[in-house]
Enzyme design. Structure first.
Site, mmCIF file in Angstrom:
data_model
loop_
_atom_site.group_PDB
_atom_site.id
_atom_site.type_symbol
_atom_site.label_atom_id
_atom_site.label_comp_id
_atom_site.label_asym_id
_atom_site.label_seq_id
_atom_site.Cartn_x
_atom_site.Cartn_y
_atom_site.Cartn_z
ATOM 1 C CG ASN A 163 -1.840 1.175 1.243
ATOM 2 O OD1 ASN A 163 -1.716 2.095 0.428
ATOM 3 N ND2 ASN A 163 -2.775 1.193 2.181
ATOM 4 C CB CYS B 8 -2.973 4.902 2.584
ATOM 5 S SG CYS B 8 -4.365 5.329 3.653
ATOM 6 N N GLY C 238 -15.864 4.630 -4.636
ATOM 7 C CA GLY C 238 -17.247 4.314 -4.990
ATOM 8 C C GLY C 238 -17.536 4.574 -6.462
ATOM 9 N N GLY D 158 -14.422 -2.612 -3.644
ATOM 10 C CA GLY D 158 -14.161 -1.889 -2.410
ATOM 11 C C GLY D 158 -15.420 -1.497 -1.665
#
Ligand SMILES: Cc1cc2nc3c(=O)[nH]c(=O)nc-3n(C[C@H](O)[C@H](O)[C@H](O)COP(=O)(O)OP(=O)(O)OC[C@H]3O[C@@H](n4cnc5c(N)ncnc54)[C@H](O)[C@@H]3O)c2cc1C
Ligand SMILES: Cc1cc2nc3c(=O)[nH]c(=O)nc-3n(C[C@H](O)[C@H](O)[C@H](O)COP(=O)(O)OP(=O)(O)OC[C@H]3O[C@@H](n4cnc5c(N)ncnc54)[C@H](O)[C@@H]3O)c2cc1C
Ligand SMILES: Cc1cc2nc3c(=O)[nH]c(=O)nc-3n(C[C@H](O)[C@H](O)[C@H](O)COP(=O)(O)O)c2cc1C
Ligand SMILES: Cc1cc2nc3c(=O)[nH]c(=O)nc-3n(C[C@H](O)[C@H](O)[C@H](O)COP(=O)(O)O)c2cc1C
Ligand code: FES
Ligand code: FES
Lengths: 271, 302, 302, 271
Positions: free
Chosen positions: C127, C130, C216, C264
């Protein structure tokens, strides 16, 4: 070309659903009360409609004005249920409100003394009901050729019967009217007409094959041809430049909402 | 009494609301629904020197809470614009912001000069960030280029300029700082985000031009952050653009640091939205005992 | 018969669908609704060496067709993870992808080593992107750093690695190319976009940590473009993530160039969505006469 | 603390609206038919509900289970209309379907032989109806103190009258019951009770002042105090770590959905 700007400037206002019918499976017939479209809407014009508050889906949807009744502040839309927006419209109830922008696009001018033919298929029928009615009222003969795959898809049949001088039906499966291609039906009929009652213009909507056929008729010098075009629209009022269609010979673009939605058939690319 | 006036680079706007470039046609049908003389400023669609046809259709596509466009800036060209449209725009009695672009620095300078010559533009907006032009976005991505182009244009015109920047960069606040240091009088944040849709039936990009620019409510939280992160770094005003669909969204933009706001694709969804935004801002100020929009700018930082 | 198998860096997944890191808790309540053994792979929330509490609330906020989160990666720390959770995950019989992060390159290498020591991880996801960590996004923004960190980690572990990149850069395809050249075995595109919301009542940022990451459906068109623009530049596989809410969105991702997809925040909206995506992909392949997902990868380019 | 994981794992399924009431202005009372919550829902638990297809708004909304009727597959929610999600729920019609995740959160355990008091305000009343009913059924005395600004906001009054051993009402304006603060009312009542019938636990919901009051009572050693907490939620099932609330003395965070929603009042920060 017709004038670039609709003679009546559009409004953005509300309409109330007075009646919904699902007479033909998969199609919605909406009778709407409002003070703008019912009064100012003209044949060939359309409206942008949004009947939900959410921004998903976000854009209003374009539909042709099918009938108006200014005395009672009513107008009609006939809508094929194809995706999320039309499904949402189909789920509305009597009394629900719609946001409406219109009337939009350039009205079709009716020439007295010039008969017209209408060659439509599927929900394309919705585009020409108002034109037929107005032309007939103006004393013009309206020869309508309505086509569908099968009987249950002959949308607007009753409206067109009422509005036309002469309604001819063709279905692919022969379940109603002529069994076969509406183009053949039209040619047969027109041949039978006396020269002075032949249609001076043909309007078509709902089928690329029909558009090409009408284009050929015009090229042969038989009639003038016009086509109702559709295109993805965001605004419907000429702001977004989204609804472009190619001009003939790739000489640039028309905007369907501002320059159309009805075009001389040989002014546009029918790809 | 609330006074809605705001000042952008020495030009007074009677309210902080304007259309985002390319989303309102002054001479078209929209002005019967929302008249341009109510605006804080009129902002033109981007103008080039030569006429352009725009990109091949489909040019637009609906997305979740937004839309993609690959319009590609059709334009009548600067000569026709000056002759047929600019006088009309100047007649509305509100400041005129002309959005310009070109393929080279020289093009930008030339068109700036031509516009200046008319004496009819109050501000120039440099579209350095259109994702639908071949190298449109590159101006706003390359630090040296960005500095150079703004510097050159500033040298060749006296009209104050707004640099319209792209959000598709590492850090837009740094680009804004460069714009300021090169002489920009204001920045406009943001232009659209590069995005695309694929038609899973045809297994091809949906848009005629493959990709397009995403805008609308979907990107509002990104635009608010772009403005918030830039506000403290620069001292020139910010015109906040991106996803405004209501007066509340506009207030967020101002609290984040915008001096004025631009409403883009929501004009298509609700052609009366700019009027609602102006009224909403006025009510919010009155209810919360603020005298003018300037009192709100950047308040979320403090 | 459709075969849903896909290969990511030498590991075979029985289908191309996995959760995006941080959006599915294997040992929690979700697995009664959608059991992890149906997944192509299990992907953990990002693990650090030391336990972390996460950011102060509010941590989430709804946005148009999306959400902002500033969770800040609470974690039990690698020791507890290895003891209490990894064995369980390994027991599901599907490949295990452990997402890791750290404050320094050394941290990343150390945790990679510790995980490798367990023999229970099939892939490591780095990751590097972030937006809720102090410098979380910087790894994926700075070309030299990105190269260095991946190179170092590759030198200290044999587990194949997936580099998870940030979309908040000039050009993600270039970063993916760097990741590949540094030895990454795959890339995951994309992590969240930095965004924020302002509470116009309080005139303060809504989230406890000021800004957060947007994800989203709102960002799906951006993610599709990120993948599309990267696909032709690299030869390692792409795990496509961002805004998947249905099998159609997943198919778009694959047509753009993804070898596998991560779902997600939509897991929160519809906890059964990953099952629907797997089924939908299977039906689409069957209906269109494709044998396996690999036949679809990047088809929108051709 | 109670066990971290709800004893009944949640389902994701559909429910049908059987009845909607707007008895109290601004509040919606929904009776829902389903096979999961009606059967497995326990006092203290909640559900995540989405009753619209759009992704704007995108997230489901959390609501407490107010009543269940497993024999008839029914359960009840009482919803205060505050924003877009609750407005959408309020616009649904009988027969419309809801997507429901639940039951969620940890059930409140009822101790036989330990009386309880409930101190609630506004829509906080919805949280404790089911608890009151179950406790009373278990033979425990349930002293309920329901408070509101005015009579018309005494949500769930009838449900609580039925479910409690003893319902006491306080309104700020004196339009019903005690004119003043429900905390005073509670203190007065409890004083009058014999030692062995005094409540061993107090549950509170809907007011920070009440929570602090209950916390003080516990600190004074009078009862154990519990608070129903709310927090912004995305998933409701422990996936997102969004619903964090501060542990006492800033020693980290609880997740409301996974560790709560009911917490010992002195285990959390009541800022
Ligand atoms: C001028 C004009 C007049 C029209 N008149 C009628 C009519 O009278 N009756 C009728 O049933 N249909 C008519 N249509 C087509 C109608 O607008 C579409 O069927 C409708 O927008 C589909 O919306 P949807 O949300 O159900 O579909 P979706 O596919 O979910 O829509 C997604 C997006 O694509 C657009 N779109 C989809 N199909 C079309 C299409 N064929 N043309 C333009 N945009 C489309 C939608 O507007 C929307 O922005 C007309 C279109 C135009 C341009
Ligand atoms: C465990 C739990 C149980 C609840 N039980 C009930 C109940 O039985 N009856 C009832 O009326 N309300 C209850 N609430 C509050 C209810 O969830 C919110 O009022 C509702 O989500 C508001 O949604 P909206 O879309 O109308 O408001 P909006 O403000 O438009 O919502 C925007 C976002 O904020 C969230 N949100 C807004 N207010 C709250 C809140 N108070 N708590 C949590 N999230 C919020 C929404 O869920 C949504 O994600 C409960 C909350 C929780 C956490
Ligand atoms: C259809 C369309 C056309 C646009 N044309 C231009 C343009 O010509 N010049 C420009 O600088 N920006 C243009 N934009 C970008 C907008 O000005 C604005 O920066 C962007 O859309 C974000 O705002 P919104 O989210 O409110 O739409 C266009 C946007 C749209 C949707
Ligand atoms: C609540 C939440 C927590 C997340 N936690 C992590 C994380 O721990 N590590 C990580 O690499 N990405 C994390 N992400 C990012 C997702 O893995 C994913 O990249 C991003 O959300 C885009 O996908 P989506 O649009 O489908 O949500 C998180 C996202 C959300 C919404
Ligand atoms: S739909 Fe916007 S210009 Fe035609
Ligand atoms: S709401 Fe997602 S963890 Fe609690």
């Amino acid at each position: 070309m017709k004038p670039k700007i609709s003679p009546i400037k559009p409004f953005y206002s509300e309409g109330r659903i007075i009646e919904q019918k699902n007479e033909y499976a998969g199609y919605l017939d909406l009778l709407i009360e409002d003070k703008v479209i019912s009064r100012y809407g003209k044949p060939g014009q359309f409206v942008m409609v949004k009947g939900w508050h959410s921004n998903d889906p976000i854009l209003a949807r374009p539909f042709d004005i099918v009938q108006t009744d200014s005395a009672n502040n009513l107008f009609r839309l006939v809508i094929k249920i194809t995706g999320r927006g039309t499904e949402l419209l189909n789920s509305l109830k009597t009394g629900d409100m719609l946001k409406i922008t219109g009337p939009l696009g350039n009205p079709v001018k009716i020439k007295v003394n010039e008969n017209i033919a209408l060659l439509v298929r599927g929900v394309g029928a919705a585009s020409v009901v108002y034109l037929a009615e107005s032309a007939k009222k103006a004393g013009v003969n309206v020869y309508t050729f309505l086509s569908a795959s099968t009987k249950s898809r002959l949308v607007c049949r009753d409206y067109l019967r009422e509005a036309s001088t002469d309604l001819n039906i063709a279905t692919d499966d022969g379940s109603e009217g002529f069994h076969g291609d509406a183009r053949d039906l039209l040619e047969q009929h027109i041949k039978k007409l006396k020269p002075d009652s032949k249609p001076g213009r043909i309007y078509t909507c709902g089928s690329k094959r029909f558009a090409r056929f009408v284009s050929d008729l015009e090229r042969k010098g038989l009639t003038k041809g016009y086509v109702f075009l559709e295109s993805y629209m965001a605004c419907g009022i000429g702001d977004c430049h989204g609804c472009a269609v190619k001009k003939k010979n790739n000489t640039g673009y028309f905007l369907v909402c501002k320059d159309g939605p009805v075009f001389p058939v040989n002014s546009v690319e029918l790809d | 009494m609330v006074n809605l006036n705001v000042d952008i680079a020495g030009v007074t706007l009677k309210n902080p609301v304007m259309p985002a470039s390319g989303t309102y046609e002054y001479t078209g049908m929209h002005n019967s629904i929302f008249p341009p003389d109510k605006l804080g400023a009129v902002v033109t669609k981007t103008i080039f020197i030569e006429p352009r046809e725009g990109n091949k259709p489909p040019r637009i596509c609906e997305t979740p809470c937004g839309m993609l466009n690959s319009i590609g800036i059709p334009t009548e060209g600067v000569d026709s614009f000056i002759k047929n449209n600019l006088p009309l725009l100047a007649g509305y009695g509100v400041p005129v912001i002309v959005s310009i672009a070109g393929d080279t620095i020289e093009d930008f300078c030339e068109i700036a000069n031509i516009i200046e010559g008319t004496g009819k533009a109050d501000l120039l907006e440099l579209n350095l960030s259109c994702p639908n032009l071949n190298h449109g976005i590159e101006w706003a991505r390359n630090k040296k280029q960005l500095y150079r182009i703004i510097k050159k244009i500033k040298e060749s015109t006296h009209i104050p300029i707004i640099a319209k920047l792209s959000p598709s960069v590492d850090d837009i606040s740094e680009m804004a700082l460069i714009a300021e240091s090169a002489g920009a009088n204001a920045v406009a944040l943001i232009n659209t985000y590069k995005g695309m849709k694929i038609d899973i039936g045809k297994r091809r990009p949906f848009l005629g031009n493959t990709a397009g620019g995403l805008s609308g409510p979907a990107v509002h939280p990104l635009a608010v952050y772009a403005i918030f992160s830039t506000f403290k770094k620069i001292s020139i005003p910010i015109v906040g653009i991106g996803g405004i669909a209501s007066w509340k969204d506009a207030i967020e933009m101002i609290l984040a640091g915008s001096a004025a706001v631009g409403v883009g694709m929501y004009n298509f969804v609700n052609p009366a939205v700019m009027g609602e935004v102006i009224e909403g801002i006025e009510h919010y100020l009155a209810e919360n005992n603020f005298d003018c929009p300037a009192d709100l700018i950047g308040l979320a930082h403090f």
